[in-house]
Design a protein around this motif. Structure first.
Motif, PDB file in Angstrom:
ATOM      1  N   GLU A 296       0.831  -1.199   0.000  1.00 22.92           N
ATOM      2  CA  GLU A 296       0.000   0.000   0.000  1.00 22.92           C
ATOM      3  C   GLU A 296       0.870   1.256   0.000  1.00 22.92           C
ATOM      4  OE1 GLU A 296      -0.369  -2.620   1.944  1.00 22.92           O
ATOM      5  OE2 GLU A 296      -2.418  -3.330   1.721  1.00 22.92           O
ATOM      6  N   ALA A 297       1.956   1.226   0.760  1.00 24.24           N
ATOM      7  CA  ALA A 297       2.873   2.374   0.794  1.00 24.24           C
ATOM      8  C   ALA A 297       3.494   2.597  -0.587  1.00 24.24           C
ATOM      9  CB  ALA A 297       3.962   2.154   1.841  1.00 24.24           C
ATOM     10  N   LEU A 298       3.915   1.515  -1.225  1.00 24.82           N
ATOM     11  CA  LEU A 298       4.500   1.614  -2.559  1.00 24.82           C
ATOM     12  C   LEU A 298       3.509   2.235  -3.534  1.00 24.82           C
ATOM     13  CD1 LEU A 298       6.758   1.014  -4.607  1.00 24.82           C
ATOM     14  CD2 LEU A 298       5.801  -1.285  -4.835  1.00 24.82           C
ATOM     15  N   ASP A 299       2.273   1.753  -3.509  1.00 26.45           N
ATOM     16  CA  ASP A 299       1.232   2.289  -4.385  1.00 26.45           C
ATOM     17  C   ASP A 299       1.016   3.779  -4.128  1.00 26.45           C
ATOM     18  OD1 ASP A 299      -1.078   2.034  -6.275  1.00 26.45           O
ATOM     19  OD2 ASP A 299      -2.214   2.534  -4.460  1.00 26.45           O
ATOM     20  N   ALA A 300       0.940   4.169  -2.861  1.00 29.70           N
ATOM     21  CA  ALA A 300       0.705   5.576  -2.527  1.00 29.70           C
ATOM     22  C   ALA A 300       1.849   6.468  -3.011  1.00 29.70           C
ATOM     23  CB  ALA A 300       0.506   5.742  -1.016  1.00 29.70           C
ATOM     24  N   PHE A 301       3.097   6.038  -2.809  1.00 28.78           N
ATOM     25  CA  PHE A 301       4.231   6.856  -3.255  1.00 28.78           C
ATOM     26  C   PHE A 301       4.314   6.922  -4.780  1.00 28.78           C
ATOM     27  CE2 PHE A 301       6.057   6.163   1.078  1.00 28.78           C
ATOM     28  CZ  PHE A 301       6.107   7.498   1.436  1.00 28.78           C
ATOM     29  N   GLU A 302       4.010   5.829  -5.462  1.00 32.15           N
ATOM     30  CA  GLU A 302       4.021   5.861  -6.931  1.00 32.15           C
ATOM     31  C   GLU A 302       2.949   6.816  -7.451  1.00 32.15           C
ATOM     32  OE1 GLU A 302       5.926   1.525  -8.078  1.00 32.15           O
ATOM     33  OE2 GLU A 302       3.737   1.658  -7.859  1.00 32.15           O
ATOM     34  N   ARG A 303       1.773   6.761  -6.846  1.00 30.82           N
ATOM     35  CA  ARG A 303       0.704   7.676  -7.249  1.00 30.82           C
ATOM     36  C   ARG A 303       1.050   9.121  -6.893  1.00 30.82           C
ATOM     37  NH1 ARG A 303      -3.992   5.415  -4.268  1.00 30.82           N
ATOM     38  NH2 ARG A 303      -5.073   7.266  -5.021  1.00 30.82           N
ATOM     39  N   TYR A 304       1.713   9.325  -5.764  1.00 34.21           N
ATOM     40  CA  TYR A 304       2.156  10.662  -5.356  1.00 34.21           C
ATOM     41  C   TYR A 304       3.067  11.269  -6.424  1.00 34.21           C
ATOM     42  CZ  TYR A 304       4.975  14.120  -2.808  1.00 34.21           C
ATOM     43  OH  TYR A 304       5.652  15.254  -2.420  1.00 34.21           O
ATOM     44  N   LEU A 305       4.048  10.499  -6.876  1.00 25.96           N
ATOM     45  CA  LEU A 305       4.954  11.008  -7.911  1.00 25.96           C
ATOM     46  C   LEU A 305       4.214  11.243  -9.222  1.00 25.96           C
ATOM     47  CD1 LEU A 305       8.233   8.936  -7.402  1.00 25.96           C
ATOM     48  CD2 LEU A 305       7.684  11.228  -6.571  1.00 25.96           C
ATOM     49  N   ASP A 306       3.311  10.325  -9.558  1.00 26.43           N
ATOM     50  CA  ASP A 306       2.570  10.447 -10.807  1.00 26.43           C
ATOM     51  C   ASP A 306       1.633  11.657 -10.777  1.00 26.43           C
ATOM     52  OD1 ASP A 306       1.693   9.500 -13.419  1.00 26.43           O
ATOM     53  OD2 ASP A 306      -0.164   8.911 -12.406  1.00 26.43           O
ATOM     54  N   GLU A 307       0.822  11.768  -9.736  1.00 22.84           N
ATOM     55  CA  GLU A 307      -0.153  12.854  -9.655  1.00 22.84           C
ATOM     56  C   GLU A 307       0.503  14.201  -9.364  1.00 22.84           C
ATOM     57  OE1 GLU A 307      -3.611  11.992  -7.247  1.00 22.84           O
ATOM     58  OE2 GLU A 307      -3.695   9.933  -8.013  1.00 22.84           O
ATOM     59  N   GLY A 308       1.598  14.179  -8.605  1.00 22.47           N
ATOM     60  CA  GLY A 308       2.299  15.425  -8.309  1.00 22.47           C
ATOM     61  C   GLY A 308       3.021  15.966  -9.527  1.00 22.47           C
TER      62      GLY A 308
ATOM     63  N   ARG B 175       4.798  19.456 -10.450  1.00 22.12           N
ATOM     64  CA  ARG B 175       4.585  20.337  -9.291  1.00 22.12           C
ATOM     65  C   ARG B 175       5.494  19.982  -8.124  1.00 22.12           C
ATOM     66  NH1 ARG B 175      -1.772  19.428  -9.352  1.00 22.12           N
ATOM     67  NH2 ARG B 175      -0.922  17.375  -9.761  1.00 22.12           N
ATOM     68  N   LEU B 176       6.062  18.782  -8.143  1.00 21.76           N
ATOM     69  CA  LEU B 176       6.953  18.361  -7.058  1.00 21.76           C
ATOM     70  C   LEU B 176       8.325  18.998  -7.230  1.00 21.76           C
ATOM     71  CD1 LEU B 176       6.156  14.542  -6.936  1.00 21.76           C
ATOM     72  CD2 LEU B 176       5.280  16.322  -5.428  1.00 21.76           C
ATOM     73  N   SER B 177       8.899  19.395  -6.117  1.00 23.02           N
ATOM     74  CA  SER B 177      10.268  19.907  -6.164  1.00 23.02           C
ATOM     75  C   SER B 177      11.204  18.739  -6.457  1.00 23.02           C
ATOM     76  CB  SER B 177      10.640  20.548  -4.826  1.00 23.02           C
ATOM     77  OG  SER B 177      10.758  19.553  -3.824  1.00 23.02           O
ATOM     78  N   PRO B 178      12.388  19.017  -6.997  1.00 23.19           N
ATOM     79  CA  PRO B 178      13.335  17.926  -7.248  1.00 23.19           C
ATOM     80  C   PRO B 178      13.673  17.147  -5.969  1.00 23.19           C
ATOM     81  CG  PRO B 178      14.048  19.913  -8.368  1.00 23.19           C
ATOM     82  CD  PRO B 178      12.872  20.303  -7.505  1.00 23.19           C
ATOM     83  N   GLU B 179      13.716  17.841  -4.840  1.00 25.24           N
ATOM     84  CA  GLU B 179      14.016  17.170  -3.569  1.00 25.24           C
ATOM     85  C   GLU B 179      12.901  16.197  -3.183  1.00 25.24           C
ATOM     86  OE1 GLU B 179      16.122  20.831  -4.117  1.00 25.24           O
ATOM     87  OE2 GLU B 179      13.957  20.601  -3.855  1.00 25.24           O
ATOM     88  N   ARG B 180      11.639  16.637  -3.327  1.00 23.05           N
ATOM     89  CA  ARG B 180      10.516  15.764  -2.968  1.00 23.05           C
ATOM     90  C   ARG B 180      10.420  14.580  -3.927  1.00 23.05           C
ATOM     91  NH1 ARG B 180       7.790  16.694   1.976  1.00 23.05           N
ATOM     92  NH2 ARG B 180       5.962  15.763   1.079  1.00 23.05           N
TER      93      ARG B 180
END
Length: 160
Positions: free
Chosen positions: A81-93, A96-101
């Motif tokens: 579940e954590a893997l799915d959430a982080f993959e979606r975070y990168l995809d949806e972000g 807009r995500l900073s290079p650090e995030r």
């Protein structure tokens, strides 16, 4: 080391609170659930925090919440579940995500990939229910392999 990590995580969660915009009533309710999730996470009540973060995301899908869902799933040792959430975070972000995030998310994903496994089920009975650890994950034929946390799992396929 554990305290330092928790303090850093709490700071990240608090910072994420500031990025959740709340112009409408539904958004306000989402923000309230998000804030409750942050508070519960800080208190170490990860299951209750997960419920609040899920509700916040359901009311107002916001990629920032996916980061918190990833962190909370990881704290609960729900690595798939954590893997799915982080993959979606990168995809949806996206951009807009900073290079650090983005780098932080990619680092978490790399770590989590070592804690999950992929299972492909080949079942010739259509429309059978598939469960993993007594939780429904779909009906046959499954569109893609199952990703699940490493370890012993109970997989069942049933049809009346």
């Amino acid at each position: 080391m554990k305290r330092c990590t928790f303090a850093l995580l709490a700071a990240v969660l608090a910072a994420a609170t500031l990025t959740l915009a709340t112009p409408a009533a539904a958004d306000q309710s989402a923000a309230e659930h998000f804030d409750a999730g942050v508070s519960l996470f800080r208190d170490g009540d990860y299951m209750a925090a997960m419920i609040e973060f899920r509700k916040a995301y359901e009311l107002e899908p916001n990629y920032h919440v996916l980061y918190n869902l990833g962190q909370t799933s990881k704290a609960l040792r729900q690595y798939a579940e954590a893997l799915d959430a982080f993959e979606r975070y990168l995809d949806e972000g996206g951009q807009r995500l900073s290079p650090e995030r983005r780098q932080e998310g990619e680092t978490w994903i790399g770590e989590l990939k070592g804690r999950v496994g992929t299972v492909t089920l080949l079942i010739d009975v259509p429309d059978a229910e598939v469960t993993v650890d007594d939780i429904a994950v779909g009906k046959t034929p499954l569109a893609e392999p199952l990703v699940m946390s490493a370890g012993r799992r109970k997989i069942a396929v049933t049809k009346a």
